[in-house]
Design a protein around this motif. Structure first.
Motif, PDB file in Angstrom:
ATOM      1  N   SER A 129       7.477   6.354  -0.823  1.00  0.00           N
ATOM      2  CA  SER A 129       5.423   6.737  -0.862  1.00  0.00           C
ATOM      3  C   SER A 129       5.910   8.337  -2.247  1.00  0.00           C
ATOM      4  O   SER A 129       4.888   9.427  -1.745  1.00  0.00           O
ATOM      5  N   ASP A 130       6.327   7.411  -3.348  1.00  0.00           N
ATOM      6  CA  ASP A 130       6.151   7.905  -4.435  1.00  0.00           C
ATOM      7  C   ASP A 130       5.026   7.569  -5.492  1.00  0.00           C
ATOM      8  O   ASP A 130       5.205   6.425  -5.080  1.00  0.00           O
ATOM      9  N   THR A 150      -1.281   4.129  -5.821  1.00  0.00           N
ATOM     10  CA  THR A 150       0.165   3.772  -5.546  1.00  0.00           C
ATOM     11  C   THR A 150       0.032   3.865  -4.925  1.00  0.00           C
ATOM     12  O   THR A 150      -0.809   4.316  -3.682  1.00  0.00           O
ATOM     13  N   CYS A 151       1.920   4.489  -3.939  1.00  0.00           N
ATOM     14  CA  CYS A 151       1.863   4.638  -2.784  1.00  0.00           C
ATOM     15  C   CYS A 151       2.535   5.945  -2.975  1.00  0.00           C
ATOM     16  O   CYS A 151       2.208   6.198  -1.645  1.00  0.00           O
ATOM     17  N   GLU A 152       1.608   6.642  -3.362  1.00  0.00           N
ATOM     18  CA  GLU A 152       1.926   8.273  -3.563  1.00  0.00           C
ATOM     19  C   GLU A 152       1.076   8.776  -2.139  1.00  0.00           C
ATOM     20  O   GLU A 152       0.053   8.906  -1.490  1.00  0.00           O
ATOM     21  N   GLY A 153       1.386   9.212  -1.362  1.00  0.00           N
ATOM     22  CA  GLY A 153       1.272  10.243   0.054  1.00  0.00           C
ATOM     23  C   GLY A 153       0.877   9.129   1.012  1.00  0.00           C
ATOM     24  O   GLY A 153      -0.199   9.483   2.125  1.00  0.00           O
ATOM     25  N   GLN A 154       1.399   7.469   1.309  1.00  0.00           N
ATOM     26  CA  GLN A 154       0.760   6.793   1.499  1.00  0.00           C
ATOM     27  C   GLN A 154       1.879   6.423   2.547  1.00  0.00           C
ATOM     28  O   GLN A 154       3.005   6.478   2.290  1.00  0.00           O
ATOM     29  N   ALA A 155       1.194   5.643   3.981  1.00  0.00           N
ATOM     30  CA  ALA A 155       2.328   5.103   4.746  1.00  0.00           C
ATOM     31  C   ALA A 155       3.753   4.103   4.246  1.00  0.00           C
ATOM     32  O   ALA A 155       2.699   3.415   3.463  1.00  0.00           O
ATOM     33  N   SER A 156       3.817   3.605   5.358  1.00  0.00           N
ATOM     34  CA  SER A 156       5.296   2.205   4.428  1.00  0.00           C
ATOM     35  C   SER A 156       4.157   0.872   4.909  1.00  0.00           C
ATOM     36  O   SER A 156       4.497   0.465   3.862  1.00  0.00           O
ATOM     37  N   SER A 157       2.844   1.037   5.723  1.00  0.00           N
ATOM     38  CA  SER A 157       2.224   0.067   6.015  1.00  0.00           C
ATOM     39  C   SER A 157       0.778   0.224   5.931  1.00  0.00           C
ATOM     40  O   SER A 157       0.763   1.605   6.196  1.00  0.00           O
TER      41      SER A 157
END
Length: 205
Positions: A42-43, A185-192
Protein backbone atom coordinates in the motif's frame (compact mmCIF):
# COMPACT_ATOMS: atom_id res chain seq x y z
CA UNK A 1 -31.43 4.29 -41.51
CA UNK A 2 -28.02 2.99 -42.60
CA UNK A 3 -26.46 0.47 -40.25
CA UNK A 4 -22.92 1.52 -39.20
CA UNK A 5 -20.11 -0.74 -40.34
CA UNK A 6 -17.25 0.65 -38.24
CA UNK A 7 -16.86 2.30 -34.85
CA UNK A 8 -16.06 6.00 -34.60
CA UNK A 9 -12.33 6.13 -33.88
CA UNK A 10 -11.60 9.76 -34.78
CA UNK A 11 -11.79 10.95 -31.16
CA UNK A 12 -8.35 9.51 -30.37
CA UNK A 13 -4.90 10.52 -31.58
CA UNK A 14 -3.38 8.17 -32.64
CA UNK A 15 -6.32 6.12 -33.81
CA UNK A 16 -6.88 2.41 -33.46
CA UNK A 17 -6.45 0.36 -36.65
CA UNK A 18 -9.63 -0.07 -38.71
CA UNK A 19 -11.38 -3.45 -38.92
CA UNK A 20 -9.60 -5.91 -41.19
CA UNK A 21 -10.69 -6.21 -44.81
CA UNK A 22 -13.41 -8.79 -45.35
CA UNK A 23 -14.84 -8.66 -41.83
CA UNK A 24 -18.43 -7.68 -41.16
CA UNK A 25 -20.01 -6.01 -38.15
CA UNK A 26 -21.89 -8.60 -36.06
CA UNK A 27 -22.79 -6.85 -32.81
CA UNK A 28 -22.69 -3.43 -31.20
CA UNK A 29 -23.03 -3.73 -27.45
CA UNK A 30 -22.78 -1.67 -24.29
CA UNK A 31 -20.71 -3.32 -21.59
CA UNK A 32 -21.16 -2.57 -17.88
CA UNK A 33 -19.08 -4.16 -15.16
CA UNK A 34 -15.84 -3.98 -13.17
CA UNK A 35 -12.14 -3.81 -13.97
CA UNK A 36 -10.13 -5.74 -11.35
CA UNK A 37 -6.69 -4.89 -9.93
CA UNK A 38 -4.38 -6.00 -7.12
CA UNK A 39 -1.88 -4.15 -4.94
CA UNK A 40 1.04 -6.09 -3.48
CA UNK A 41 1.64 -3.28 -0.96
CA UNK A 42 0.00 0.00 0.00
CA UNK A 43 2.90 2.38 -0.63
CA UNK A 44 3.38 5.00 -3.33
CA UNK A 45 6.11 3.05 -5.14
CA UNK A 46 3.71 0.24 -6.10
CA UNK A 47 1.23 0.47 -8.99
CA UNK A 48 -2.00 -1.53 -9.21
CA UNK A 49 -1.76 -4.58 -11.49
CA UNK A 50 -4.67 -5.49 -13.77
CA UNK A 51 -6.06 -8.99 -13.27
CA UNK A 52 -9.03 -8.93 -15.62
CA UNK A 53 -12.58 -7.71 -15.80
CA UNK A 54 -16.17 -8.87 -15.80
CA UNK A 55 -19.08 -7.21 -17.60
CA UNK A 56 -22.54 -7.76 -18.98
CA UNK A 57 -23.05 -6.97 -22.68
CA UNK A 58 -26.31 -5.33 -23.76
CA UNK A 59 -27.46 -5.17 -27.38
CA UNK A 60 -27.01 -1.62 -28.69
CA UNK A 61 -27.23 -2.29 -32.43
CA UNK A 62 -30.48 -0.39 -32.81
CA UNK A 63 -28.98 2.72 -31.16
CA UNK A 64 -25.89 2.49 -33.37
CA UNK A 65 -28.04 2.40 -36.50
CA UNK A 66 -30.81 4.81 -35.50
CA UNK A 67 -29.29 7.19 -32.91
CA UNK A 68 -25.49 7.00 -33.27
CA UNK A 69 -24.87 10.31 -31.47
CA UNK A 70 -26.83 9.03 -28.48
CA UNK A 71 -24.72 5.87 -28.33
CA UNK A 72 -21.58 7.84 -27.41
CA UNK A 73 -23.43 9.52 -24.53
CA UNK A 74 -24.57 6.28 -22.89
CA UNK A 75 -21.36 4.80 -21.32
CA UNK A 76 -20.83 7.66 -18.82
CA UNK A 77 -24.47 7.35 -17.76
CA UNK A 78 -24.35 3.55 -17.61
CA UNK A 79 -21.21 3.66 -15.44
CA UNK A 80 -23.21 5.52 -12.78
CA UNK A 81 -25.90 2.83 -12.52
CA UNK A 82 -25.48 0.34 -9.69
CA UNK A 83 -24.75 -3.21 -10.85
CA UNK A 84 -27.54 -4.41 -8.59
CA UNK A 85 -30.05 -2.33 -10.54
CA UNK A 86 -28.46 -2.72 -13.95
CA UNK A 87 -30.89 -4.97 -15.81
CA UNK A 88 -34.01 -3.16 -14.62
CA UNK A 89 -32.45 0.23 -15.40
CA UNK A 90 -31.46 -0.87 -18.91
CA UNK A 91 -35.00 -2.08 -19.56
CA UNK A 92 -36.47 1.14 -18.18
CA UNK A 93 -34.46 3.47 -20.38
CA UNK A 94 -34.66 1.28 -23.47
CA UNK A 95 -30.91 0.85 -24.00
CA UNK A 96 -31.47 -2.70 -25.18
CA UNK A 97 -34.59 -4.06 -26.84
CA UNK A 98 -35.78 -7.58 -26.17
CA UNK A 99 -35.95 -9.40 -29.52
CA UNK A 100 -36.55 -12.96 -30.65
CA UNK A 101 -37.32 -14.02 -27.09
CA UNK A 102 -33.87 -13.03 -25.81
CA UNK A 103 -33.24 -11.08 -22.64
CA UNK A 104 -31.81 -7.55 -22.74
CA UNK A 105 -28.36 -8.97 -21.91
CA UNK A 106 -26.98 -10.84 -24.92
CA UNK A 107 -23.43 -11.61 -23.76
CA UNK A 108 -20.88 -11.84 -20.99
CA UNK A 109 -17.29 -10.60 -20.83
CA UNK A 110 -14.74 -12.03 -18.40
CA UNK A 111 -11.15 -13.30 -18.32
CA UNK A 112 -10.17 -16.97 -18.53
CA UNK A 113 -6.66 -16.12 -17.30
CA UNK A 114 -5.00 -12.80 -16.28
CA UNK A 115 -4.27 -11.82 -19.90
CA UNK A 116 -7.04 -13.44 -21.96
CA UNK A 117 -10.37 -11.61 -22.27
CA UNK A 118 -13.31 -13.82 -23.21
CA UNK A 119 -16.55 -12.75 -24.90
CA UNK A 120 -19.48 -15.16 -24.78
CA UNK A 121 -22.79 -14.72 -26.61
CA UNK A 122 -23.98 -18.28 -25.99
CA UNK A 123 -26.02 -17.15 -22.96
CA UNK A 124 -28.56 -15.68 -25.42
CA UNK A 125 -28.70 -18.70 -27.70
CA UNK A 126 -26.12 -17.41 -30.19
CA UNK A 127 -23.11 -19.48 -31.25
CA UNK A 128 -20.49 -16.72 -31.15
CA UNK A 129 -17.62 -16.55 -28.64
CA UNK A 130 -13.98 -15.47 -28.63
CA UNK A 131 -10.87 -15.72 -26.51
CA UNK A 132 -8.93 -12.61 -27.51
CA UNK A 133 -5.67 -10.73 -27.12
CA UNK A 134 -4.81 -7.04 -27.34
CA UNK A 135 -3.61 -5.85 -30.75
CA UNK A 136 -3.64 -2.07 -30.23
CA UNK A 137 -4.36 0.43 -27.46
CA UNK A 138 -4.81 4.20 -27.24
CA UNK A 139 -5.55 6.45 -24.27
CA UNK A 140 -9.16 7.52 -23.82
CA UNK A 141 -9.52 10.94 -25.46
CA UNK A 142 -10.72 12.94 -22.46
CA UNK A 143 -10.17 12.80 -18.71
CA UNK A 144 -12.95 11.29 -16.64
CA UNK A 145 -14.54 12.54 -13.45
CA UNK A 146 -14.40 9.01 -12.02
CA UNK A 147 -13.10 8.83 -8.45
CA UNK A 148 -11.74 5.60 -6.94
CA UNK A 149 -11.34 5.66 -3.15
CA UNK A 150 -11.19 9.50 -3.24
CA UNK A 151 -8.56 9.48 -6.03
CA UNK A 152 -9.51 10.87 -9.52
CA UNK A 153 -8.77 8.39 -12.31
CA UNK A 154 -8.94 8.49 -16.12
CA UNK A 155 -11.18 6.38 -18.31
CA UNK A 156 -9.74 3.00 -19.22
CA UNK A 157 -7.96 2.81 -22.60
CA UNK A 158 -9.61 2.10 -25.94
CA UNK A 159 -8.58 -1.24 -27.44
CA UNK A 160 -8.56 -3.33 -30.58
CA UNK A 161 -8.55 -7.04 -29.72
CA UNK A 162 -8.10 -9.99 -32.07
CA UNK A 163 -9.43 -13.49 -31.50
CA UNK A 164 -6.90 -16.26 -30.90
CA UNK A 165 -9.71 -18.81 -30.61
CA UNK A 166 -13.45 -18.70 -31.04
CA UNK A 167 -16.50 -19.02 -33.24
CA UNK A 168 -17.86 -16.19 -35.36
CA UNK A 169 -15.85 -13.33 -33.80
CA UNK A 170 -12.48 -12.23 -35.21
CA UNK A 171 -11.96 -8.69 -33.89
CA UNK A 172 -13.34 -6.66 -30.97
CA UNK A 173 -13.17 -2.92 -30.27
CA UNK A 174 -13.59 -1.44 -26.79
CA UNK A 175 -14.24 2.28 -27.25
CA UNK A 176 -16.01 5.27 -25.61
CA UNK A 177 -15.01 4.07 -22.17
CA UNK A 178 -16.19 5.49 -18.85
CA UNK A 179 -14.28 4.73 -15.66
CA UNK A 180 -12.30 1.53 -15.22
CA UNK A 181 -8.81 2.81 -14.38
CA UNK A 182 -7.25 2.41 -10.91
CA UNK A 183 -5.38 5.11 -8.98
CA UNK A 184 -1.83 5.66 -10.26
CA UNK A 185 -0.30 4.11 -7.14
CA UNK A 186 -1.33 1.68 -4.41
CA UNK A 187 -0.79 4.25 -1.68
CA UNK A 188 -3.63 3.91 0.81
CA UNK A 189 -5.40 1.28 -1.31
CA UNK A 190 -6.63 -2.21 -0.39
CA UNK A 191 -4.93 -5.33 -1.73
CA UNK A 192 -7.69 -5.74 -4.30
CA UNK A 193 -9.59 -3.08 -6.22
CA UNK A 194 -12.79 -3.31 -8.25
CA UNK A 195 -13.28 -0.26 -10.48
CA UNK A 196 -16.67 0.34 -12.10
CA UNK A 197 -16.71 0.94 -15.85
CA UNK A 198 -18.84 1.04 -18.97
CA UNK A 199 -17.88 0.97 -22.65
CA UNK A 200 -19.00 0.27 -26.17
CA UNK A 201 -17.93 -3.08 -27.62
CA UNK A 202 -18.00 -3.61 -31.40
CA UNK A 203 -17.65 -7.19 -32.70
CA UNK A 204 -16.56 -8.27 -36.17
CA UNK A 205 -16.51 -11.66 -37.84
Amino acid sequence: MTTPVAPSLDQTKPQLPPPSTGLHLKYVTLGRGKQNYTCSSSDASTAPVAIGAVATLFDASWIASSLPKLLDQVPPLLEQISLDNLTSAVRAVGISRETHGRDVAIGKHYFIDPTTPFFDFRISGLDDWAAAEKNASVNAPAPSSTVVNDVPTPDVAWLQLVAKDGVGIKEVYRIVTAGGSPPATCEGQASSLEVQYAAQYWFYG
